[in-house]
Scaffold this active site. Structure first.
Site, mmCIF file in Angstrom:
data_model
loop_
_atom_site.group_PDB
_atom_site.id
_atom_site.type_symbol
_atom_site.label_atom_id
_atom_site.label_comp_id
_atom_site.label_asym_id
_atom_site.label_seq_id
_atom_site.Cartn_x
_atom_site.Cartn_y
_atom_site.Cartn_z
ATOM 1 C CG ASP A 77 -2.085 -0.984 1.002
ATOM 2 O OD1 ASP A 77 -2.172 -1.759 -0.085
ATOM 3 O OD2 ASP A 77 -2.860 -0.854 1.578
ATOM 4 C CB CYS A 118 1.562 -6.655 4.047
ATOM 5 S SG CYS A 118 3.268 -5.952 4.636
ATOM 6 C CG ASP A 119 -1.953 -2.422 4.756
ATOM 7 O OD1 ASP A 119 -0.894 -2.956 5.324
ATOM 8 O OD2 ASP A 119 -1.801 -1.317 4.962
ATOM 9 C CE LYS A 120 -6.827 -2.724 2.200
ATOM 10 N NZ LYS A 120 -4.977 -2.730 2.210
ATOM 11 C CB CYS A 190 4.619 0.530 7.922
ATOM 12 S SG CYS A 190 5.450 0.363 6.298
ATOM 13 C CD GLU A 440 -5.353 2.301 2.408
ATOM 14 O OE1 GLU A 440 -5.171 1.686 3.816
ATOM 15 O OE2 GLU A 440 -3.510 2.708 2.920
ATOM 16 C CB SER A 466 -2.903 4.659 5.268
ATOM 17 O OG SER A 466 -1.968 3.888 6.418
#
Length: 552
Positions: A77, A118-120, A190, A440, A466
């Site tokens: 992202d 990570c995110d998704k 992150c 985002e 985010s």
């Protein structure tokens, strides 16, 4: 499932293909476990996942199974932020879920260890595992360590905010380059309580990951030991036929939301928990989220709101300590099943706070949760805000609207000095359909912070934010502009009132004017290219998790 291929003369062709992989008859006879890895060389959170998968393989072998590594896609992202690449981020969650389903059923695996970070990728893998409902454990790659810039901790969010500082003259270009070289010191997700780390923590509360999944740093040997234990755990699940939907119950999602509120997690977790629940046949809604937020105190204030990072959170006791505190007020249902084969209570029974990154429940940061749901005439189906990242002076705020039909137009206006104290920025046509892809908005929120406007300017959008965002950033406005939502009717200069403590967000115009604008409304209708066109017509509202329609 693999037994169907390992026995009988009819399956000799399939066994010959197993043997082409180098598998022996003895390995073929054992449970065959998919290790679904999102390893790539473009996502910092995934760069090291080959080491994690090797450790998982060792655990599976030690427990009597045969591990086989298969791939999954993943988008970073941070790299996708601020351009068209972000349109593919949330939609990729659905591709990942489809990929997990395809690989598990297509190859008749007996179980799976999910290795995302990570995110998704994390929710996408969980969605696929819940859909297929084969024994599964998730082990993430772990958080990145903080960078250090002139003696202070820094991270990716520091970098985004630094751009605004350079534009405002508060930082030099040479300082920006120096910061750029140290902000992200190595592999891992992150380092703050951003979306990836938020959802990895919630996997512990859901019962789908082992304790420590959300907090053990990527570079620590403890992360490899955790991965080995995950490989062993999946074999126990296979032996006892414990499947994801036995773990992912409504009570498990209530636990995850309670932890979400306590740790001040990303607003994206609302989208992802709704989507995972939908794969289990469970419907969650924003009213349920608000009920849990109202009764759950916020116990943590982590980056981006403070300098405390995920390693600090882990040292202070992590998710287990938070759950133990919540259990003191009966806010956690400890009898829920987990991938250990035992109850959730076993994970937190002996946990305790041992650092300053977690407040005791007797002295919370706030009596209510980190996320708030807002409703009003501009968001009849709801909107969400990370309340724990909003300054006190912005919790109740009224300002004049400045409207933009894309993120890019808004960022240009901020950088050009066209946003003033007292403004309410409105970014629309960035929702699941309208984006498409629900981008985002970290670039505009970070620019506001960097230019010192985060305590004087609010931002509302039908897009999302985010986990690195801080400030009065209200997202997921539903219905979205592309679906007839009243956010499309706002005009420059309109007054917008925000009342986060009371859950209200309203456009201050009278009913007659609202009706007149509604009659004149014509939605902006751009046709995206590629598979996003298909996504646009299949995706549901953010208030339903932005999942795809099951029937059409």
């Amino acid at each position: 499932m693999s037994k169907e291929l390992s026995m009988g003369i009819e399956k000799a062709p399939q066994r010959s293909l197993y043997k082409a992989l180098g598998l022996t008859d003895e390995e073929i006879a054992k449970p065959i476990i998919a290790i679904i890895s999102a390893k790539s060389e473009i996502v910092p959170g995934h760069l090291h996942l080959d080491a994690i998968t090797d450790a998982v393989k060792a655990g599976v072998y030690a427990a009597g199974g045969t591990p086989v590594v298969v791939p999954a896609i993943g988008i970073c992202d941070g790299i996708a932020m601020g351009h068209d690449g972000m349109r593919y981020s949330l939609p990729s969650r659905e591709l990942i879920a489809d990929g997990v389903e395809s690989m598990l059923i297509g190859h008749a695996f007996d179980g799976a260890v999910l290795v995302p970070n990570c995110d998704k990728i994390v929710p996408g893998m969980l969605m696929g595992a819940a859909r297929v409902n084969l024994p599964a454990v998730l082990v993430s790659g772990g958080p990145m360590e903080s960078g250090v810039f002139r003696g202070e901790k820094v991270s990716l969010s520091t970098m985004f905010e630094a751009v605004g500082k350079v534009k405002s003259g508060a930082m030099s270009a040479s300082d920006l380059t120096e910061l750029e070289n140290c902000a992200c010191p190595g592999c891992g997700s992150c380092c703050g309580m951003y979306t990836a780390n938020s959802i990895n923590c919630l996997c512990e509360a859901l019962g789908m990951a082992l304790p420590g999944n959300g907090t053990i740093p990527a570079v620590k040997a403890e992360r490899l030991r955790l991965a080995k234990r995950a490989g062993e755990a999946v074999m126990n699940l296979v032996s006892n036929d414990i499947r994801p939907r036995m773990i992912l119950t409504r009570d498990a999602f209530a636990n995850a939301l309670a932890v979400d509120m306590a740790i001040g997690a990303s607003t994206n977790t609302v989208l992802h928990l709704f989507a995972i629940a939908a794969e289990c046949g469970i419907t969650l809604n924003l009213d349920f989220v608000q009920q849990i937020s109202d009764r759950t105190p916020n116990l943590c204030k982590l980056s981006p709101s403070t300098s405390r990072d995920m390693e600090d959170f882990g040292r202070s006791g992590g998710v287990a300590a938070v759950m133990h505190e919540l259990s003191e007020r009966n806010l956690i249902k400890g009898d829920c099943l987990t991938v250990t084969g035992k109850s959730l209570k076993r994970a937190y029974a002996n946990a305790e706070i041992c650092g300053d990154a977690i407040n005791p429940i007797t002295n919370p940061i706030s009596p209510c949760g980190g996320i708030a749901v807002l409703k009003g005439n501009i968001c009849e189906d709801g909107a969400v805000v990370k309340r724990s990242a909003v300054s006190q002076k912005m919790l109740s705020f009224t300002g004049k609207a400045k409207c933009f039909d894309s993120e890019e137009d808004c960022v240009h206006a901020i950088m050009s000095g066209k946003i003033q104290k007292g403004d309410v920025i409105v970014i629309r046509y960035e929702g699941p359909k309208g984006g498409p892809g629900m981008r985002e908005m970290l670039s505009p929120t970070s620019a506001l912070c960097g230019m010192g406007l985060d305590e004087d300017v609010a931002l509302i959008t039908d897009g999302r934010f985010s986990g690195a965002t801080r400030g009065a950033a209200i997202g997921h406005v539903c219905p979205e502009a592309a679906d007839g939502g009243k956010i499309a009717l706002v005009k420059d200069g309109d007054k917008i009132s925000i009342d986060i403590p009371n859950g209200r967000l309203n456009l201050e115009i009278n009913a007659k004017e609202m009706t007149a604008r509604t009659k004149k409304y014509r939605p902006k209708d751009d046709e995206p290219s590629g598979w996003l066109l298909r996504y646009k017509y299949l995706v549901t509202s953010a208030s339903q998790g932005a999942v795809l329609k099951k029937k059409f």
